[in-house]
Design a protein around this motif. Structure first.
Motif, PDB file in Angstrom:
ATOM      1  N   UNK A  96     117.505 118.195  74.999  1.00  0.00           N
ATOM      2  CA  UNK A  96     118.908 118.577  75.089  1.00  0.00           C
ATOM      3  C   UNK A  96     119.536 118.639  73.695  1.00  0.00           C
ATOM      4  N   UNK A  97     119.324 117.613  72.906  1.00  0.00           N
ATOM      5  CA  UNK A  97     119.921 117.584  71.566  1.00  0.00           C
ATOM      6  C   UNK A  97     119.284 118.621  70.642  1.00  0.00           C
ATOM      7  N   UNK A  98     118.004 118.963  70.879  1.00  0.00           N
ATOM      8  CA  UNK A  98     117.397 120.056  70.114  1.00  0.00           C
ATOM      9  C   UNK A  98     118.102 121.369  70.433  1.00  0.00           C
ATOM     10  N   UNK A  99     118.423 121.562  71.714  1.00  0.00           N
ATOM     11  CA  UNK A  99     119.176 122.748  72.120  1.00  0.00           C
ATOM     12  C   UNK A  99     120.548 122.791  71.462  1.00  0.00           C
ATOM     13  N   UNK A 100     121.207 121.648  71.407  1.00  0.00           N
ATOM     14  CA  UNK A 100     122.509 121.584  70.730  1.00  0.00           C
ATOM     15  C   UNK A 100     122.373 121.995  69.265  1.00  0.00           C
ATOM     16  N   UNK A 101     121.375 121.420  68.600  1.00  0.00           N
ATOM     17  CA  UNK A 101     121.171 121.709  67.175  1.00  0.00           C
ATOM     18  C   UNK A 101     120.868 123.186  66.956  1.00  0.00           C
ATOM     19  N   UNK A 102     120.020 123.762  67.810  1.00  0.00           N
ATOM     20  CA  UNK A 102     119.662 125.170  67.667  1.00  0.00           C
ATOM     21  C   UNK A 102     120.849 126.089  67.927  1.00  0.00           C
ATOM     22  N   UNK A 103     121.832 125.611  68.665  1.00  0.00           N
ATOM     23  CA  UNK A 103     123.051 126.387  68.917  1.00  0.00           C
ATOM     24  C   UNK A 103     124.090 126.181  67.815  1.00  0.00           C
ATOM     25  N   UNK A 104     123.776 125.319  66.838  1.00  0.00           N
ATOM     26  CA  UNK A 104     124.688 125.109  65.723  1.00  0.00           C
ATOM     27  C   UNK A 104     125.651 123.956  65.896  1.00  0.00           C
ATOM     28  N   UNK A 105     125.453 123.137  66.936  1.00  0.00           N
ATOM     29  CA  UNK A 105     126.325 121.984  67.142  1.00  0.00           C
ATOM     30  C   UNK A 105     125.815 120.781  66.356  1.00  0.00           C
ATOM     31  N   UNK A 106     126.709 119.863  66.094  1.00  0.00           N
ATOM     32  CA  UNK A 106     126.335 118.565  65.536  1.00  0.00           C
ATOM     33  C   UNK A 106     126.328 117.560  66.679  1.00  0.00           C
ATOM     34  N   UNK A 107     125.376 116.641  66.654  1.00  0.00           N
ATOM     35  CA  UNK A 107     125.374 115.615  67.696  1.00  0.00           C
ATOM     36  C   UNK A 107     124.971 114.273  67.118  1.00  0.00           C
ATOM     37  N   UNK A 108     125.526 113.243  67.679  1.00  0.00           N
ATOM     38  CA  UNK A 108     125.119 111.871  67.399  1.00  0.00           C
ATOM     39  C   UNK A 108     124.582 111.301  68.694  1.00  0.00           C
ATOM     40  N   UNK A 140     112.158 119.768  80.944  1.00  0.00           N
ATOM     41  CA  UNK A 140     112.453 119.781  79.510  1.00  0.00           C
ATOM     42  C   UNK A 140     113.054 121.118  79.082  1.00  0.00           C
ATOM     43  N   UNK A 141     112.586 122.205  79.686  1.00  0.00           N
ATOM     44  CA  UNK A 141     113.169 123.522  79.392  1.00  0.00           C
ATOM     45  C   UNK A 141     114.610 123.594  79.871  1.00  0.00           C
ATOM     46  N   UNK A 142     114.867 123.045  81.057  1.00  0.00           N
ATOM     47  CA  UNK A 142     116.240 123.008  81.576  1.00  0.00           C
ATOM     48  C   UNK A 142     117.145 122.195  80.655  1.00  0.00           C
ATOM     49  N   UNK A 143     116.638 121.069  80.162  1.00  0.00           N
ATOM     50  CA  UNK A 143     117.421 120.226  79.265  1.00  0.00           C
ATOM     51  C   UNK A 143     117.746 120.966  77.975  1.00  0.00           C
ATOM     52  N   UNK A 144     116.747 121.651  77.419  1.00  0.00           N
ATOM     53  CA  UNK A 144     116.961 122.430  76.199  1.00  0.00           C
ATOM     54  C   UNK A 144     118.028 123.505  76.422  1.00  0.00           C
ATOM     55  N   UNK A 145     117.935 124.211  77.548  1.00  0.00           N
ATOM     56  CA  UNK A 145     118.903 125.273  77.851  1.00  0.00           C
ATOM     57  C   UNK A 145     120.320 124.730  78.010  1.00  0.00           C
TER      58      UNK A 145
END
Length: 198
Positions: free
Chosen positions: A23-35, A179-184
């Protein structure tokens, strides 16, 4: 967008943490910052004592314990929220519920103030199949509790509950699908149609 991702599971080698990582990899790939806040390894104490009990006698925000004030400060640095957790007894784990009891507190999350966050995702992992949840409307119960009773009450109308079912199925294709659903979900976090009535 800055997104606080809170993960609640006693084991880092759990499916919950694998889902959180994707999920957080998906966020990062979309340009978001996450903690990522790992409630167990952070040492957070979910037990609410007198210092964090809401003060109903005043409209002013009470100064809570140093631990809670630190978590409030952490939340204030983010635009949006995500909670990733196993569904136990058709609800949140005690660790996550205790975190919300203490941190989403009177005068900060509700009462004289509301949360400023644009949206929240509740991502729960259920061992049972979808049909089992739907038969007794556990899915609707969780959505009502999290979207309406908690998020909307605290000022976040943009709230979504996502349940991953059959998480004890060890077949690789099921694991990969989750895992694919989480990434999406991470990749499209701010593009999803999210509503408190969903």
């Amino acid at each position: 967008m800055k997104i606080l991702t809170v993960v609640s599971h006693p084991r880092v080698n759990s499916l919950t943490f694998s889902v959180a990582a994707r999920f957080t990899q998906g966020l990062a790939d979309a340009g978001h910052e996450t903690e990522i806040l790992d409630l167990h390894r952070s040492g957070f104490n979910p037990v609410l004592w007198e210092a964090d009990e809401p003060d109903w006698s005043s409209d002013d925000r009470k100064i809570y314990s140093p631990e809670v004030e630190a978590e409030i400060e952490r939340m204030q640095k983010h635009d949006a929220l995500a909670y990733i957790f196993p569904i136990w007894w058709f609800s949140l784990p005690a660790m996550l519920k205790g975190y919300i009891d203490r941190v989403w507190n009177n005068g900060y999350a509700y009462g004289s103030n509301k949360l400023h966050h644009k949206q929240v995702l509740w991502l729960g992992l259920a061992a049972a199949p979808k049909e089992h949840f739907e038969k007794r409307q556990y899915d609707k119960m969780l959505s009502q509790l999290l979207n309406i009773g908690m998020a909307d009450y605290c000022g976040i109308s943009n709230s979504k509950v996502e349940i991953f079912y059959d998480t004890l199925d060890s077949r690789p294709e099921i694991f990969d699908k989750l895992l694919t659903q989480a990434y999406d979900l991470g990749l499209h976090y701010d593009k999803a149609s999210i509503a408190a009535t969903s």
